[in-house]
Write a protein that holds these residues in place. Sequence first.
Motif, PDB file in Angstrom:
ATOM      1  N   MET A  49       0.825  -1.203   0.000  1.00  0.00           N
ATOM      2  CA  MET A  49       0.000   0.000   0.000  1.00  0.00           C
ATOM      3  C   MET A  49       0.864   1.259   0.000  1.00  0.00           C
ATOM      4  O   MET A  49       0.522   2.265  -0.637  1.00  0.00           O
ATOM      5  CB  MET A  49      -0.927  -0.011   1.223  1.00  0.00           C
ATOM      6  CG  MET A  49      -1.888   1.175   1.306  1.00  0.00           C
ATOM      7  SD  MET A  49      -2.843   1.467  -0.207  1.00  0.00           S
ATOM      8  CE  MET A  49      -3.626  -0.125  -0.460  1.00  0.00           C
ATOM      9  N   ILE A  50       1.996   1.212   0.672  1.00  0.00           N
ATOM     10  CA  ILE A  50       2.914   2.353   0.663  1.00  0.00           C
ATOM     11  C   ILE A  50       3.446   2.579  -0.751  1.00  0.00           C
ATOM     12  O   ILE A  50       3.517   3.717  -1.230  1.00  0.00           O
ATOM     13  CB  ILE A  50       4.075   2.126   1.651  1.00  0.00           C
ATOM     14  CG1 ILE A  50       3.546   2.137   3.096  1.00  0.00           C
ATOM     15  CG2 ILE A  50       5.150   3.207   1.473  1.00  0.00           C
ATOM     16  CD1 ILE A  50       4.589   1.766   4.129  1.00  0.00           C
ATOM     17  N   SER A  51       3.809   1.496  -1.448  1.00  0.00           N
ATOM     18  CA  SER A  51       4.273   1.599  -2.831  1.00  0.00           C
ATOM     19  C   SER A  51       3.175   2.156  -3.731  1.00  0.00           C
ATOM     20  O   SER A  51       3.426   2.965  -4.635  1.00  0.00           O
ATOM     21  CB  SER A  51       4.721   0.223  -3.350  1.00  0.00           C
ATOM     22  OG  SER A  51       5.802  -0.261  -2.597  1.00  0.00           O
ATOM     23  N   ASP A  52       1.943   1.712  -3.477  1.00  0.00           N
ATOM     24  CA  ASP A  52       0.803   2.188  -4.267  1.00  0.00           C
ATOM     25  C   ASP A  52       0.574   3.685  -4.039  1.00  0.00           C
ATOM     26  O   ASP A  52       0.180   4.418  -4.950  1.00  0.00           O
ATOM     27  CB  ASP A  52      -0.447   1.396  -3.876  1.00  0.00           C
ATOM     28  CG  ASP A  52      -1.519   1.439  -4.966  1.00  0.00           C
ATOM     29  OD1 ASP A  52      -1.158   1.561  -6.150  1.00  0.00           O
ATOM     30  OD2 ASP A  52      -2.700   1.366  -4.623  1.00  0.00           O
ATOM     31  N   ALA A  53       0.821   4.143  -2.825  1.00  0.00           N
ATOM     32  CA  ALA A  53       0.677   5.568  -2.515  1.00  0.00           C
ATOM     33  C   ALA A  53       1.700   6.393  -3.305  1.00  0.00           C
ATOM     34  O   ALA A  53       1.390   7.463  -3.832  1.00  0.00           O
ATOM     35  CB  ALA A  53       0.857   5.800  -1.021  1.00  0.00           C
ATOM     36  N   ILE A  54       2.917   5.857  -3.405  1.00  0.00           N
ATOM     37  CA  ILE A  54       3.957   6.547  -4.184  1.00  0.00           C
ATOM     38  C   ILE A  54       3.568   6.596  -5.657  1.00  0.00           C
ATOM     39  O   ILE A  54       3.774   7.592  -6.347  1.00  0.00           O
ATOM     40  CB  ILE A  54       5.312   5.834  -3.998  1.00  0.00           C
ATOM     41  CG1 ILE A  54       5.762   5.952  -2.537  1.00  0.00           C
ATOM     42  CG2 ILE A  54       6.375   6.430  -4.927  1.00  0.00           C
ATOM     43  CD1 ILE A  54       6.988   5.137  -2.194  1.00  0.00           C
ATOM     44  N   HIS A  55       2.960   5.498  -6.147  1.00  0.00           N
ATOM     45  CA  HIS A  55       2.495   5.457  -7.538  1.00  0.00           C
ATOM     46  C   HIS A  55       1.439   6.533  -7.775  1.00  0.00           C
ATOM     47  O   HIS A  55       1.455   7.228  -8.796  1.00  0.00           O
ATOM     48  CB  HIS A  55       1.932   4.071  -7.850  1.00  0.00           C
ATOM     49  CG  HIS A  55       1.581   3.871  -9.289  1.00  0.00           C
ATOM     50  ND1 HIS A  55       0.815   2.807  -9.722  1.00  0.00           N
ATOM     51  CD2 HIS A  55       1.864   4.599 -10.396  1.00  0.00           C
ATOM     52  CE1 HIS A  55       0.668   2.890 -11.031  1.00  0.00           C
ATOM     53  NE2 HIS A  55       1.294   3.969 -11.460  1.00  0.00           N
ATOM     54  N   SER A  56       0.521   6.704  -6.839  1.00  0.00           N
ATOM     55  CA  SER A  56      -0.513   7.733  -6.979  1.00  0.00           C
ATOM     56  C   SER A  56       0.100   9.125  -6.970  1.00  0.00           C
ATOM     57  O   SER A  56      -0.344  10.026  -7.688  1.00  0.00           O
ATOM     58  CB  SER A  56      -1.538   7.615  -5.844  1.00  0.00           C
ATOM     59  OG  SER A  56      -2.319   6.455  -5.991  1.00  0.00           O
ATOM     60  N   ALA A  57       1.132   9.292  -6.150  1.00  0.00           N
ATOM     61  CA  ALA A  57       1.795  10.597  -6.088  1.00  0.00           C
ATOM     62  C   ALA A  57       2.440  10.950  -7.426  1.00  0.00           C
ATOM     63  O   ALA A  57       2.496  12.116  -7.819  1.00  0.00           O
ATOM     64  CB  ALA A  57       2.844  10.591  -4.976  1.00  0.00           C
ATOM     65  N   SER A  58       2.905   9.917  -8.158  1.00  0.00           N
ATOM     66  CA  SER A  58       3.513  10.176  -9.472  1.00  0.00           C
ATOM     67  C   SER A  58       2.474  10.700 -10.459  1.00  0.00           C
ATOM     68  O   SER A  58       2.814  11.382 -11.437  1.00  0.00           O
ATOM     69  CB  SER A  58       4.167   8.901 -10.020  1.00  0.00           C
ATOM     70  OG  SER A  58       3.186   7.954 -10.439  1.00  0.00           O
ATOM     71  N   ASP A  59       1.201  10.387 -10.218  1.00  0.00           N
ATOM     72  CA  ASP A  59       0.127  10.876 -11.086  1.00  0.00           C
ATOM     73  C   ASP A  59       0.010  12.397 -11.034  1.00  0.00           C
ATOM     74  O   ASP A  59      -0.386  13.036 -12.008  1.00  0.00           O
ATOM     75  CB  ASP A  59      -1.225  10.259 -10.687  1.00  0.00           C
ATOM     76  CG  ASP A  59      -1.353   8.816 -11.166  1.00  0.00           C
ATOM     77  OD1 ASP A  59      -0.443   8.370 -11.873  1.00  0.00           O
ATOM     78  OD2 ASP A  59      -2.348   8.176 -10.832  1.00  0.00           O
ATOM     79  N   VAL A  60       0.339  12.966  -9.879  1.00  0.00           N
ATOM     80  CA  VAL A  60       0.281  14.420  -9.746  1.00  0.00           C
ATOM     81  C   VAL A  60       1.281  15.061 -10.703  1.00  0.00           C
ATOM     82  O   VAL A  60       0.971  16.025 -11.407  1.00  0.00           O
ATOM     83  CB  VAL A  60       0.576  14.851  -8.294  1.00  0.00           C
ATOM     84  CG1 VAL A  60       0.604  16.372  -8.186  1.00  0.00           C
ATOM     85  CG2 VAL A  60      -0.463  14.270  -7.344  1.00  0.00           C
ATOM     86  N   LEU A  61       2.491  14.490 -10.763  1.00  0.00           N
ATOM     87  CA  LEU A  61       3.517  14.999 -11.679  1.00  0.00           C
ATOM     88  C   LEU A  61       3.065  14.869 -13.126  1.00  0.00           C
ATOM     89  O   LEU A  61       3.213  15.805 -13.926  1.00  0.00           O
ATOM     90  CB  LEU A  61       4.827  14.234 -11.480  1.00  0.00           C
ATOM     91  CG  LEU A  61       5.944  14.535 -12.489  1.00  0.00           C
ATOM     92  CD1 LEU A  61       6.354  15.998 -12.407  1.00  0.00           C
ATOM     93  CD2 LEU A  61       7.143  13.628 -12.236  1.00  0.00           C
ATOM     94  N   SER A  62       2.483  13.709 -13.465  1.00  0.00           N
ATOM     95  CA  SER A  62       2.057  13.487 -14.844  1.00  0.00           C
ATOM     96  C   SER A  62       0.955  14.461 -15.242  1.00  0.00           C
ATOM     97  O   SER A  62       0.924  14.954 -16.371  1.00  0.00           O
ATOM     98  CB  SER A  62       1.570  12.043 -15.034  1.00  0.00           C
ATOM     99  OG  SER A  62       0.339  11.826 -14.385  1.00  0.00           O
TER     100      SER A  62
END
Length: 308
Positions: A49-62
Amino acid sequence: MKWEKKELNVKKDSEIRIAMRVSVISIVINTVLSVFKLAAGIMGRSGAMISDAIHSASDVLSTVIVMIGVFIAGRKSDEKHQYGHERLECVAALMLAMILCITGAGIGYESMQKIVAGGSAALAMPQKIALFGAILSIVVKEWMYWFTRAAAKKINSGALVADAWHHRSDALSSVGAFIGIAGARLGMPVLDPIAGLVISLFIVKASCDIFKDAIDKLVDKSCGSEMEGKMKQVVMRQDGVIAIDDMRTRLFGPKIYVDIEIAADSNLPLSESHEIAQRVHDAVETEFSSVKHCMVHVNPRIVGEKEA
């Protein structure tokens, strides 16, 4: 013609507003979701879930990249860029495709490492809050995919399509996290890396499709035989058009340029031939909103002459 140009500019401004509104909504939701998933991962003792949170954070950059690309692409023509800036949106789509590909490859690499390790890297027993976080992420990110995809289709934006697929990749990542967390709670931690590997393949495939679409729009690919066929039908319905001698189309970012050679009666005065060309021009640009400009050339044809 000035009225038509003003109408096109209003339409372009409307498309930019739609893209910006979708992007702002995306940034807000992704930020809130990332914080929630990070908290759920920490409290629920779930590395997935922590890794998934980081993945979601990358969406902000995109999404920020999308906003910049759409904004620049929407700028009006100037002396140095007389055909506009639409292709810069393709550059944004290419950047997002690369981010997607790297994300997918990273998930796949980590999954392979865990599979090879044979479960020695199993997670600690995750709590129920981590499962709830994964379910919430799946629902929200899948909704964001369809919401962004609908807006992308409405304004024919490749960059927004790429961003929509980034949302879908995050939803798939959350599905993998859910399976992994549930598997760990049931004593089968190997389900996590297996699901992650499958998800990575979907993400990489999506990035390749987006990359190909952006490249096609950068290298003057035609809009396709189906679209050209519909255009020809519209052209042939115009009074005074005897035949279509040639038609060429090219993608220019999310827009299309059309060059048509039509045949008209050689006995007509120049003014009437011009009116025929103007009707064809107006009909194509009116019927097909994605056409940025239609150039019409009139060839003289003796009435009754057989087509070559």
